[in-house]
Design a protein around this motif. Structure first.
Motif, PDB file in Angstrom:
ATOM      1  N   PRO A   1       4.300  -0.017  13.613  1.00 35.91           N
ATOM      2  CA  PRO A   1       3.321   0.293  14.655  1.00 35.91           C
ATOM      3  C   PRO A   1       3.968   1.058  15.803  1.00 35.91           C
ATOM      4  O   PRO A   1       5.030   0.661  16.277  1.00 35.91           O
ATOM      5  CB  PRO A   1       2.838  -1.083  15.123  1.00 35.91           C
ATOM      6  N   PRO A   2       3.362   2.172  16.218  1.00 36.73           N
ATOM      7  CA  PRO A   2       3.940   2.933  17.323  1.00 36.73           C
ATOM      8  C   PRO A   2       3.751   2.195  18.654  1.00 36.73           C
ATOM      9  O   PRO A   2       3.005   1.225  18.727  1.00 36.73           O
ATOM     10  CB  PRO A   2       3.148   4.240  17.296  1.00 36.73           C
TER      11      PRO A   2
ATOM     12  N   ARG B   1       2.821   6.643  -9.975  1.00 38.51           N
ATOM     13  CA  ARG B   1       2.332   7.991  -9.647  1.00 38.51           C
ATOM     14  C   ARG B   1       2.164   8.838 -10.910  1.00 38.51           C
ATOM     15  O   ARG B   1       1.235   9.637 -10.995  1.00 38.51           O
ATOM     16  CB  ARG B   1       3.300   8.686  -8.679  1.00 38.51           C
TER      17      ARG B   1
ATOM     18  N   TYR C   1      -4.736   4.342   5.039  1.00 41.42           N
ATOM     19  CA  TYR C   1      -5.263   3.067   4.551  1.00 41.42           C
ATOM     20  C   TYR C   1      -4.709   1.910   5.370  1.00 41.42           C
ATOM     21  O   TYR C   1      -3.686   2.021   6.025  1.00 41.42           O
ATOM     22  CB  TYR C   1      -5.019   2.892   3.059  1.00 41.42           C
ATOM     23  N   TYR C   2      -5.453   0.811   5.317  1.00 38.51           N
ATOM     24  CA  TYR C   2      -5.200  -0.310   6.212  1.00 38.51           C
ATOM     25  C   TYR C   2      -4.967  -1.591   5.425  1.00 38.51           C
ATOM     26  O   TYR C   2      -5.311  -1.703   4.254  1.00 38.51           O
ATOM     27  CB  TYR C   2      -6.419  -0.514   7.125  1.00 38.51           C
ATOM     28  N   SER C   3      -4.418  -2.570   6.127  1.00 35.44           N
ATOM     29  CA  SER C   3      -4.291  -3.903   5.553  1.00 35.44           C
ATOM     30  C   SER C   3      -5.455  -4.736   6.077  1.00 35.44           C
ATOM     31  O   SER C   3      -5.775  -4.679   7.259  1.00 35.44           O
ATOM     32  CB  SER C   3      -2.958  -4.512   6.003  1.00 35.44           C
TER      33      SER C   3
ATOM     34  N   HIS D   1      -1.012   7.774 -12.417  1.00 35.15           N
ATOM     35  CA  HIS D   1      -2.089   8.352 -11.612  1.00 35.15           C
ATOM     36  C   HIS D   1      -2.300   9.828 -11.948  1.00 35.15           C
ATOM     37  O   HIS D   1      -3.428  10.297 -12.065  1.00 35.15           O
ATOM     38  CB  HIS D   1      -1.752   8.136 -10.130  1.00 35.15           C
TER      39      HIS D   1
ATOM     40  N   THR E   1      -0.813  12.139  12.168  1.00 32.45           N
ATOM     41  CA  THR E   1       0.098  11.335  11.364  1.00 32.45           C
ATOM     42  C   THR E   1      -0.748  10.420  10.491  1.00 32.45           C
ATOM     43  O   THR E   1      -1.743   9.873  10.950  1.00 32.45           O
ATOM     44  CB  THR E   1       0.966  10.432  12.265  1.00 32.45           C
ATOM     45  N   GLY E   2      -0.318  10.257   9.254  1.00 27.88           N
ATOM     46  CA  GLY E   2      -1.048   9.372   8.356  1.00 27.88           C
ATOM     47  C   GLY E   2      -0.893   7.922   8.764  1.00 27.88           C
ATOM     48  O   GLY E   2      -0.058   7.575   9.611  1.00 27.88           O
ATOM     49  N   LEU E   3      -1.713   7.063   8.184  1.00 27.51           N
ATOM     50  CA  LEU E   3      -1.597   5.627   8.423  1.00 27.51           C
ATOM     51  C   LEU E   3      -1.294   4.968   7.092  1.00 27.51           C
ATOM     52  O   LEU E   3      -2.054   5.105   6.143  1.00 27.51           O
ATOM     53  CB  LEU E   3      -2.896   5.069   8.989  1.00 27.51           C
ATOM     54  N   ILE E   4      -0.171   4.272   7.022  1.00 28.08           N
ATOM     55  CA  ILE E   4       0.227   3.635   5.773  1.00 28.08           C
ATOM     56  C   ILE E   4       0.150   2.129   5.951  1.00 28.08           C
ATOM     57  O   ILE E   4       0.961   1.545   6.649  1.00 28.08           O
ATOM     58  CB  ILE E   4       1.651   4.060   5.374  1.00 28.08           C
ATOM     59  N   ASN E   5      -0.859   1.536   5.346  1.00 25.78           N
ATOM     60  CA  ASN E   5      -1.019   0.076   5.405  1.00 25.78           C
ATOM     61  C   ASN E   5      -1.034  -0.421   6.849  1.00 25.78           C
ATOM     62  O   ASN E   5      -0.432  -1.443   7.173  1.00 25.78           O
ATOM     63  CB  ASN E   5       0.122  -0.591   4.618  1.00 25.78           C
TER      64      ASN E   5
ATOM     65  N   GLN F   1       6.212   2.537   7.575  1.00 24.45           N
ATOM     66  CA  GLN F   1       5.695   2.911   8.889  1.00 24.45           C
ATOM     67  C   GLN F   1       5.661   1.659   9.759  1.00 24.45           C
ATOM     68  O   GLN F   1       5.315   0.588   9.281  1.00 24.45           O
ATOM     69  CB  GLN F   1       4.269   3.449   8.727  1.00 24.45           C
TER      70      GLN F   1
ATOM     71  N   TRP G   1      -1.201  -2.010  15.303  1.00 22.33           N
ATOM     72  CA  TRP G   1      -1.200  -0.601  15.699  1.00 22.33           C
ATOM     73  C   TRP G   1      -2.018  -0.432  16.994  1.00 22.33           C
ATOM     74  O   TRP G   1      -3.141  -0.953  17.074  1.00 22.33           O
ATOM     75  CB  TRP G   1      -1.807   0.256  14.596  1.00 22.33           C
TER      76      TRP G   1
ATOM     77  N   GLN H   1       0.405  -0.230  -2.340  1.00 21.49           N
ATOM     78  CA  GLN H   1       0.190  -0.993  -1.107  1.00 21.49           C
ATOM     79  C   GLN H   1       1.090  -2.229  -1.085  1.00 21.49           C
ATOM     80  O   GLN H   1       1.650  -2.577  -0.041  1.00 21.49           O
ATOM     81  CB  GLN H   1      -1.278  -1.403  -0.980  1.00 21.49           C
TER      82      GLN H   1
ATOM     83  N   GLU I   1      -1.705  12.634  -3.531  1.00 18.93           N
ATOM     84  CA  GLU I   1      -0.881  11.417  -3.570  1.00 18.93           C
ATOM     85  C   GLU I   1      -1.226  10.515  -2.397  1.00 18.93           C
ATOM     86  O   GLU I   1      -0.575   9.505  -2.166  1.00 18.93           O
ATOM     87  CB  GLU I   1       0.607  11.790  -3.522  1.00 18.93           C
TER      88      GLU I   1
ATOM     89  N   PRO J   1      -7.369   0.694  -1.514  1.00 18.71           N
ATOM     90  CA  PRO J   1      -7.106   2.095  -1.219  1.00 18.71           C
ATOM     91  C   PRO J   1      -6.953   2.875  -2.527  1.00 18.71           C
ATOM     92  O   PRO J   1      -6.326   2.373  -3.462  1.00 18.71           O
ATOM     93  CB  PRO J   1      -5.783   2.063  -0.442  1.00 18.71           C
TER      94      PRO J   1
ATOM     95  N   LEU K   1      -3.230   7.844  -0.418  1.00 22.78           N
ATOM     96  CA  LEU K   1      -4.165   6.735  -0.575  1.00 22.78           C
ATOM     97  C   LEU K   1      -5.098   6.703   0.630  1.00 22.78           C
ATOM     98  O   LEU K   1      -4.695   7.004   1.747  1.00 22.78           O
ATOM     99  CB  LEU K   1      -3.402   5.418  -0.682  1.00 22.78           C
TER     100      LEU K   1
END
Lengths: 371, 480
Positions: B390-391, B354, A329-331, B357, A133-137, B388, A142, B379, A214, A265, A216
């Motif tokens: 946090p899981p 987009r 990508y991360y914050s 881009h 699974t991707g990581l979005i911000n 998303q 997490w 972002q 697409e 990102p 990041l």
């Protein structure tokens, strides 16, 4: 931007893995910033990436050797430990566990027994990534992914070591720890990311793109990561100095993990193309072939089978293919607020420096061969 | 009668037609002004609003009643000021006092100005400026104070700009000058409007604590217009693109239009796009602070149009060949999307980011920076509307934990197995015991089996006999 003022002496600093890719950048930065601090470097071998400053002394040793570590710490009596040592991600599982987990625990024990004040551990941003699974911000809320759910054993061992480091915080009360989680490290001395990308471009594969681009992605220039480590060490020393007062939960650095990125990102293939551009390979976008994710996986599988048949290392693996169309990508808000972190070097400048280094190395190797 | 080329255009683009119809049919203004209850002078003001503004008139007229008139008059006052500033037929020594005294003149009943050049498109507004003054007097003093303040500061800024001979000959010099110019003509408008929104309690007062946000709202719109209008402005002998930027690519500003410089001109324009794009996240932040729907629409529509226009200008050689603008269908779609909620406007921005881009080209010197700017906007949107979460924590925190968890789960599996084994074992034993007891008491299992077999055959036979019986019954009843 000018870096904030740093005190010339923050105590005796031991950099474990200080001859490695990240480690030697940390040593260089420490020398430049804390000119009156004593710096010791511990590494398995200390003949490469040495800093010529008389401030720095080099010591060879194996971090998994608990007795040797105890003796070395008793002799050096460091105030601060920055632990960046780690084997190559492709090393065997038992080596990874032994060095990353057992080695880190041995260092923690030696540090706790020898009155070290601050312990900064280099973890990895992948500890929250499951490769599916991707990581979005994503931020530090997490949870780590290790063991069965973590596809890469290297990352599991990094995660377990990080847990051990953070658990050791304030045991004893004067021992403070934190972890830095860098995302996608590259720069001068890099033997993985940039050299691989440059070679792909030079081989003529720059006209292929896997996925729609697409996604990041965070890539981080090595000196920014070194900067993050130094800020963390300084913050821990400051926390130590204010004892017995304990910082607010919303401000504390000890016992915490921090993502460190370039705070910019970019779309995965834009990064690749910028690397190629600075390596002198440029393909106009209308000549680029973009494969769908499904087709990319198929190509990657074929490449794996072909390599298996020929008994070689595959040029493209399914993992790598997936990686290139996945968002990740991360914050860095937490590092910004609590460490005062802000990248020192922009992404493109970092790429320029890193690629120049790769090309220089290639040239030297070619000269060696021709001799 | 529509032109044949237009009909052909729309026949080939049903989506555009759909957007236009959707907007015309389904858009419902949040508020509507009621011209019947208005004084003739106010009606006259709205007539001038229609005449002078193509894009703003409609959104202003849908504003909340509290702000409808103040904003309309604010617009007309600034338009009047702008008309004087723009007018190349007014000599500087006359223009400067006119600008600086504009606010003072607004307090003078019946003040008008007929000195505009004959080609000045908005000269009529100034000729009949008395109607604006008459209505302006009736505006609540707290709003008037804001409008007065902005008018004076803008007038002084324009006078300083006009005074600077350097500018009128060579246009804007540095990026800083460029942003200063945009501040006077647009950033200040952003400030004035925000103060009006907050004063009327239709926006979050926190917006005033972050002045860079409303500054960016104005800057973004103005910069996009300056980028888009390069050709038109150049025809009028005006240059707003800063020399600091274009001199990297050509020696004379006019050279940007030469076909042989196309690639250089594109690089230059992408630097301009980059400067504007770096404001976009702050505009999005600002929009999140608006509470009232009509105020939101009023602010969001121009922003959505601006990001779409910026995308249109990005790496588009036509920018230097002719006047370009977004299609009517796209404009209607954008208006529709920016009159609902913040989230939808953010989606519009993400969509156009987009597109930008996608058009980005590695040979462009700003390739990476454009990519970073796009990433930053994406972002930012994620920080406001995270896609998303946090899981749940579910991993073992050490190998020992992992091993013991595995051991436990393996043990648990065996436990279940043993449990089943025990249950079935007990059942088996009991069955055997019962059978044994029954046998000892003389049960004849062979006879039971025979009986069962016999009953089955009987049952099979019974089905056919039952059918026969049923027929018989029906027949009997039939006879009755």
């Amino acid at each position: 931007m000018s870096a904030p003022e740093f005190s010339k002496n923050i105590g005796h600093i031991l950099v474990v893995g200080g001859c490695g890719f990240l480690g030697h950048h940390i040593v260089d930065m420490l020398v430049g910033r804390h000119s009156e601090s004593t710096i010791s470097v511990l590494d398995l071998r200390t003949n490469s990436n040495r800093n010529p400053s008389p401030q720095v002394s080099y010591h060879e040793g194996d971090i998994t050797d608990e007795c040797a570590m105890g003796a070395l710490f008793a002799k050096l009596k460091p105030d601060i430990v920055i632990h960046t040592a780690s084997p190559h991600a492709m090393a065997k599982d038992d080596v990874l566990y032994k060095v990353n987990v057992d080695g880190t625990k041995a260092l923690l024990k030696a540090a706790q027994e020898n009155a070290v004040k601050a312990f900064v551990y280099t973890s990895s941003a992948s500890v929250v990534f499951n490769w599916d699974t991707g990581l979005i911000n994503a931020d530090e809320r997490w949870p780590i992914i290790a063991g069965k759910k973590q596809k890469e054993y290297y990352t599991s061992t990094k995660a377990w070591a990080e847990v051990a480091v953070l658990e050791a915080n304030r045991k004893p009360a004067s021992f403070l720890t934190c972890a830095i989680r860098p995302a996608g490290i590259f720069g001068e001395g890099d033997v993985q990311t940039l050299p691989n990308i440059v070679v792909i471009g030079q081989r003529g594969s720059a006209r292929y793109q896997l996925g729609p681009n697409e996604n990041l992605f965070d890539f981080t220039y090595v000196k920014n990561i070194a900067h993050g480590h130094l800020l963390a060490a300084n913050a821990l020393v400051a926390t130590h100095a204010m004892a017995p007062t304990v910082p607010l939960d919303s401000e504390k650095v000890d016992g915490e993990a921090f993502f460190i990125t370039n705070d910019s990102p970019v779309y995965f293939w834009d990064f690749m193309r910028t690397v190629w551009k600075h390596a002198g390979v440029q393909i106009p976008m209308k000549k680029v072939w973009a494969f769908s994710p499904e087709f990319s996986l198929l190509v990657a599988s074929l490449s794996e089978w072909y390599a298996w048949f020929k008994g070689q290392k595959p040029a493209l693996t399914r993992e790598r293919a997936k990686y290139s169309y996945m968002t990740r990508y991360y914050s860095v808000d937490k590092a910004r607020l609590r460490l005062g972190y802000k990248p020192l070097v922009g992404l493109e400048e970092g790429i320029k420096r890193g690629v120049a280094d790769v090309l220089e190395t290639q040239k030297q190797e070619a000269e060696k061969k021709s001799q | 009668m529509p032109k044949a080329s237009d009909i052909a255009y729309y026949l080939l683009r049903p989506k555009q037609v759909r957007s236009i119809i959707q907007w015309k049919v389904w858009h419902q203004p949040v508020h509507e002004r009621n011209p019947d209850k208005e004084e003739p002078t106010l009606r006259q003001c709205f007539t001038y609003l229609d005449l002078t503004s193509r894009s703003f008139s409609a959104v202003i007229q849908e504003l909340h009643p509290e702000l409808l008139v103040p904003v309309c008059l604010f617009y007309l006052v600034l338009r009047g000021l702008d008309t004087i500033e723009d007018d190349m037929t007014i000599p500087l020594e006359r223009k400067e006092p006119l600008l600086r005294n504009f606010r003072a003149n607004m307090k003078q009943d019946g003040w008008t100005f007929d000195g505009s050049g004959p080609d000045e498109k908005d000269r009529e507004l100034l000729v009949h400026f008395d109607c604006v003054i008459a209505e302006y007097k009736k505006v609540k003093p707290e709003y008037r104070e804001i409008i007065d303040d902005i008018t004076q500061r803008m007038a002084d800024g324009m006078a300083d700009y006009a005074n600077n001979a350097e500018h009128s000959v060579n246009g804007v010099d540095t990026v800083k000058d460029y942003e200063r110019y945009c501040h006077y003509v647009a950033g200040l408008v952003g400030e004035g409007l925000t103060r009006l929104f907050v004063k009327s309690e239709l926006a979050n007062p926190a917006l005033l604590e972050r002045p860079h946000l409303h500054e960016s709202m104005g800057q973004f719109l103005q910069q996009v217009n300056i980028i888009r209008d390069i050709r038109e402005d150049l025809e009028d002998k005006r240059r707003f693109w800063p020399k600091e930027v274009w001199s990297k690519y050509v020696t004379n500003f006019e050279d940007l239009l030469k076909p042989e410089n196309e690639e250089k001109a594109l690089h230059c324009s992408s630097e301009m796009v980059l400067i504007a794009l770096s404001r976009a996240d702050q505009c999005l932040f600002y929009l999140a602070g608006l509470k009232e729907q009509s105020v939101f629409n009023f602010c969001a529509i121009p922003q959505a149009m601006a990001i779409a226009t910026l995308e249109l200008c990005f790496r588009n050689p036509d920018l230097f060949k002719r006047n370009i603008k977004i299609s009517k269908g796209d404009a209607c779609k954008l208006m529709w999307e920016s009159t609902q909620n913040v989230r939808l406007v953010y989606d519009v921005f993400r969509r156009y980011v987009r597109y930008i881009h996608e058009k980005n080209e590695p040979s462009d010197p700003h390739y990476m920076q454009i990519s970073i700017a796009c990433g930053r906007i994406e972002q930012f949107i994620e920080t406001i509307f995270p896609s998303q979460q946090p899981p749940e924590q579910s991993s073992a925190l050490s190998r020992e934990q992992e091993d013991s968890a595995q051991r436990e789960s393996r043990e648990a599996m065996w436990d279940v197995f043993y449990m089943f084994l025990a249950v079935f074992g007990v059942l088996l034993v009991i069955t055997a015991l019962m059978t044994g007891v029954a046998y000892l008491f003389g049960a004849r299992f062979g006879a039971v089996a025979d009986a069962l077999r016999a009953r089955r055959q009987a049952a099979l036979a019974g089905v056919s006999s039952a059918k026969a019986e049923a027929t018989q019954v029906v027949q009997e009843h039939g006879e009755l």
